[in-house]
Design a protein around this motif. Structure first.
Motif, PDB file in Angstrom:
ATOM      1  N   MET A 364      35.449  73.853 -28.066  1.00  0.00           N
ATOM      2  CA  MET A 364      36.014  72.587 -28.541  1.00  0.00           C
ATOM      3  C   MET A 364      34.978  71.476 -28.523  1.00  0.00           C
ATOM      4  O   MET A 364      35.305  70.286 -28.619  1.00  0.00           O
ATOM      5  CB  MET A 364      37.230  72.205 -27.684  1.00  0.00           C
ATOM      6  N   GLY A 365      33.721  71.890 -28.457  1.00  0.00           N
ATOM      7  CA  GLY A 365      32.643  70.905 -28.438  1.00  0.00           C
ATOM      8  C   GLY A 365      32.585  70.065 -29.697  1.00  0.00           C
ATOM      9  O   GLY A 365      32.242  68.875 -29.656  1.00  0.00           O
ATOM     10  N   MET A 366      32.933  70.676 -30.849  1.00  0.00           N
ATOM     11  CA  MET A 366      32.873  69.928 -32.106  1.00  0.00           C
ATOM     12  C   MET A 366      33.878  68.789 -32.162  1.00  0.00           C
ATOM     13  O   MET A 366      33.777  67.905 -33.004  1.00  0.00           O
ATOM     14  CB  MET A 366      33.084  70.870 -33.298  1.00  0.00           C
ATOM     15  N   PHE A 367      34.864  68.795 -31.251  1.00  0.00           N
ATOM     16  CA  PHE A 367      35.842  67.703 -31.188  1.00  0.00           C
ATOM     17  C   PHE A 367      35.457  66.650 -30.142  1.00  0.00           C
ATOM     18  O   PHE A 367      36.228  65.717 -29.892  1.00  0.00           O
ATOM     19  CB  PHE A 367      37.229  68.256 -30.866  1.00  0.00           C
ATOM     20  N   GLY A 368      34.299  66.832 -29.511  1.00  0.00           N
ATOM     21  CA  GLY A 368      33.854  65.875 -28.504  1.00  0.00           C
ATOM     22  C   GLY A 368      34.457  66.086 -27.135  1.00  0.00           C
ATOM     23  O   GLY A 368      34.313  65.230 -26.251  1.00  0.00           O
ATOM     24  N   ILE A 369      35.132  67.219 -26.913  1.00  0.00           N
ATOM     25  CA  ILE A 369      35.744  67.516 -25.610  1.00  0.00           C
ATOM     26  C   ILE A 369      34.649  67.940 -24.634  1.00  0.00           C
ATOM     27  O   ILE A 369      33.951  68.929 -24.856  1.00  0.00           O
ATOM     28  CB  ILE A 369      36.798  68.622 -25.743  1.00  0.00           C
ATOM     29  N   LYS A 370      34.505  67.211 -23.540  1.00  0.00           N
ATOM     30  CA  LYS A 370      33.415  67.498 -22.604  1.00  0.00           C
ATOM     31  C   LYS A 370      33.681  68.758 -21.786  1.00  0.00           C
ATOM     32  O   LYS A 370      32.767  69.531 -21.511  1.00  0.00           O
ATOM     33  CB  LYS A 370      33.191  66.308 -21.661  1.00  0.00           C
ATOM     34  N   GLN A 371      34.924  68.944 -21.370  1.00  0.00           N
ATOM     35  CA  GLN A 371      35.234  70.094 -20.519  1.00  0.00           C
ATOM     36  C   GLN A 371      36.723  70.390 -20.589  1.00  0.00           C
ATOM     37  O   GLN A 371      37.546  69.476 -20.680  1.00  0.00           O
ATOM     38  CB  GLN A 371      34.849  69.813 -19.066  1.00  0.00           C
ATOM     39  N   PHE A 372      37.090  71.662 -20.578  1.00  0.00           N
ATOM     40  CA  PHE A 372      38.495  72.042 -20.515  1.00  0.00           C
ATOM     41  C   PHE A 372      38.616  73.430 -19.908  1.00  0.00           C
ATOM     42  O   PHE A 372      37.634  74.165 -19.786  1.00  0.00           O
ATOM     43  CB  PHE A 372      39.151  71.994 -21.906  1.00  0.00           C
ATOM     44  N   GLU A 373      39.821  73.764 -19.500  1.00  0.00           N
ATOM     45  CA  GLU A 373      40.109  75.059 -18.882  1.00  0.00           C
ATOM     46  C   GLU A 373      41.039  75.825 -19.810  1.00  0.00           C
ATOM     47  O   GLU A 373      42.198  75.444 -19.990  1.00  0.00           O
ATOM     48  CB  GLU A 373      40.736  74.862 -17.503  1.00  0.00           C
ATOM     49  N   MET A 384      35.968  82.105 -22.004  1.00  0.00           N
ATOM     50  CA  MET A 384      34.942  81.091 -21.775  1.00  0.00           C
ATOM     51  C   MET A 384      35.268  79.866 -22.616  1.00  0.00           C
ATOM     52  O   MET A 384      35.433  79.962 -23.841  1.00  0.00           O
ATOM     53  CB  MET A 384      33.560  81.625 -22.163  1.00  0.00           C
ATOM     54  N   ALA A 385      35.385  78.696 -21.964  1.00  0.00           N
ATOM     55  CA  ALA A 385      35.686  77.437 -22.647  1.00  0.00           C
ATOM     56  C   ALA A 385      34.399  76.619 -22.749  1.00  0.00           C
ATOM     57  O   ALA A 385      33.771  76.308 -21.732  1.00  0.00           O
ATOM     58  CB  ALA A 385      36.752  76.667 -21.880  1.00  0.00           C
ATOM     59  N   ILE A 386      34.017  76.266 -23.985  1.00  0.00           N
ATOM     60  CA  ILE A 386      32.769  75.549 -24.245  1.00  0.00           C
ATOM     61  C   ILE A 386      33.065  74.098 -24.587  1.00  0.00           C
ATOM     62  O   ILE A 386      33.839  73.803 -25.511  1.00  0.00           O
ATOM     63  CB  ILE A 386      31.992  76.199 -25.415  1.00  0.00           C
ATOM     64  N   GLY A 387      32.427  73.178 -23.839  1.00  0.00           N
ATOM     65  CA  GLY A 387      32.572  71.753 -24.102  1.00  0.00           C
ATOM     66  C   GLY A 387      31.440  71.218 -24.961  1.00  0.00           C
ATOM     67  O   GLY A 387      30.525  71.955 -25.366  1.00  0.00           O
ATOM     68  N   ALA A 388      31.485  69.933 -25.240  1.00  0.00           N
ATOM     69  CA  ALA A 388      30.486  69.311 -26.113  1.00  0.00           C
ATOM     70  C   ALA A 388      29.154  69.140 -25.383  1.00  0.00           C
ATOM     71  O   ALA A 388      29.115  68.862 -24.186  1.00  0.00           O
ATOM     72  CB  ALA A 388      30.992  67.958 -26.590  1.00  0.00           C
TER      73      ALA A 388
END
Length: 441
Positions: A364-373, A384-388
């Motif tokens: 969800m990095g392309m949406f500017g989300i820094k971190q999520f679970e 695996m959750a990928i942040g921006a």
């Protein structure tokens, strides 16, 4: 002899689907291999091909009907030489004609048909409550059992079906019965032949309250229902453990730029996500204790890493699979992902392209989300959750510098994967990204 066309099972796990669109109509001739309809499963829209040859005599489930169970008769095919007008709908008894009232939802019309068919099947051939004069048997809902053709003729002749004795199976009124009958009492009003109670839209769940605020009510798609069910089960039944690492991206971004320059002549353009898929595949190979699946009293240990990649589509989310991601070239991963994502958004993936996978990746990095679970996609053991990636203060060679950094969070099924093994996977993933030449070796 008429042929029953039934709702097919278009995937091993399909139990019901939505009859999205009919591509044929009553009177059309079809041959084996002709596309008859488009059917929506919980993941994709698929084409339904004819198996037999003949002429469409009846369409028993209208397009747009949701929740059609696998095996339900959806149409009747007349064989060559049969007169379509004489062919009765296939089944254990005629289903009532589809509700045409706009207030009745397609799924309710289907439910009524199924109910009528089951009631007719269970009705005895004679009833103690039937008068000697012979009124037609009725179901518990006081529904007259008659074929659609008989109903139409009765309406035209002004006949009261309740006063006609049926000669068909289980006392069903058929064409011959109404043709021989003479008009007597005036035909009942059109509403009288309909079910006693008019279907009404289902009430909203008790916990749903609009508080008088203007709003719209939107029915859930089959996909959204499946997402809701599976993710609820995952959070209720799978003990999640979350592990997060910060990863420096500068080396990866530099390598990506160089690779894209080299691959430009081949029409390949790598995304950061393509490299993440490769990194997760290689990490799972390096830490096989995380490439597993909990299975009750046993555990499945996979010999290759098939990575399911979350793709957002108009109706929800789907996870097409990059098989053997750890061993596949990044250029191949890039080409496959573009094709899979395009067909996923068009609803054209085959079941084997989104069912399976040994682990998942959600970016969800392309949406500017820094971190999520992320929620684990059962029966897989991790996601695996990928942040921006963004510019952050970061210690490089014992000095504080500015670097491109992202946060990655692994969600692990603690029944199958211990925290130490999950930590080993996160460490391997971080090292793959920060020293990315191993991704193209």
């Amino acid at each position: 002899m008429p042929i029953a066309i039934k709702m097919p099972a278009l995937s091993p796990t399909m139990e019901e689907g939505t009859l999205a669109k009919w591509l044929v109509k009553v009177g059309d001739s079809v041959s084996s291999g002709d596309i008859m309809a488009e059917i929506e499963t919980d993941k994709a829209t698929m084409e339904f091909e004819a198996v037999d040859e003949g002429v469409i005599a009846h369409i028993q489930v209208e397009e747009g009907t949701e929740g059609v169970k696998v095996g339900t008769i959806i149409a009747t095919l007349a064989e060559d030489g049969e007169d379509v007008s004489d062919v009765e709908p296939a089944g254990d008894g005629a289903s009532p004609e589809p509700q045409k009232s706009e207030s009745a939802e397609p799924v309710e019309a289907l439910s009524s048909s199924s109910s009528a068919a089951s009631e007719e099947k269970s009705s005895p051939s004679t009833s103690s409550g039937q008068s000697e004069g012979g009124t037609a048997p009725k179901t518990s809902g006081d529904r007259i059992i008659a074929s659609p053709l008989a109903k139409r003729i009765a309406e035209q002749k002004g006949l009261d079906l309740s006063a006609i004795k049926g000669s068909g199976p289980n006392g069903r009124i058929v064409k011959a019965d109404v043709e021989d009958a003479k008009p007597g009492a005036a035909a009942p009003a059109p509403a009288a032949s309909a079910p006693a109670s008019t279907p009404t839209p289902a009430a909203a769940p008790a916990e749903a309250q609009d508080f008088g605020i203007p709003h719209e009510v939107e029915k859930l798609s089959g996909m959204r229902k499946t997402i809701a069910r599976r993710l609820t089960e995952s959070k209720q039944q799978v003990p999640h453990i979350y592990l997060t690492v910060d990863i420096r991206l500068d080396a990866l971004l530099k390598l990506r730029s160089e690779l894209n320059a080299a691959l430009e002549s081949q029409g390949v353009k790598l995304s950061v996500n393509d490299l993440m898929i490769k990194a997760l595949g290689k990490s799972l190979e390096a830490v096989p204790a995380c490439n597993v699946q909990f299975a009750g009293d046993t555990m499945l240990k996979f010999s290759r890493a098939d990575v399911s990649v979350a793709v957002s589509i108009p109706n929800g989310l789907i996870t097409p699979i990059v098989t053997d991601a750890g061993s596949k070239a990044v250029s191949k991963i890039s080409t496959e992902m573009k094709d899979l994502a395009t067909r996923a958004k068009d609803g054209k993936l085959a079941p084997e392209e989104y069912q399976g996978g040994t682990a998942s990746l959600s970016n969800m990095g392309m949406f500017g989300i820094k971190q999520f679970e992320a929620v684990i996609n059962p029966p897989q053991g991790m996601i695996m959750a990928i942040g921006a990636g963004d510019k952050r203060p970061y210690v490089v060679d014992d000095s504080l510098q500015i670097a491109s950094v992202m946060s990655a969070t692994g969600s692990f099924d603690h029944r199958a994967i211990d925290g130490a093994d999950g930590a080993q996977l996160m460490k391997a993933f971080k090292e793959m990204i920060e020293a990315p030449l191993g991704l193209v070796a």
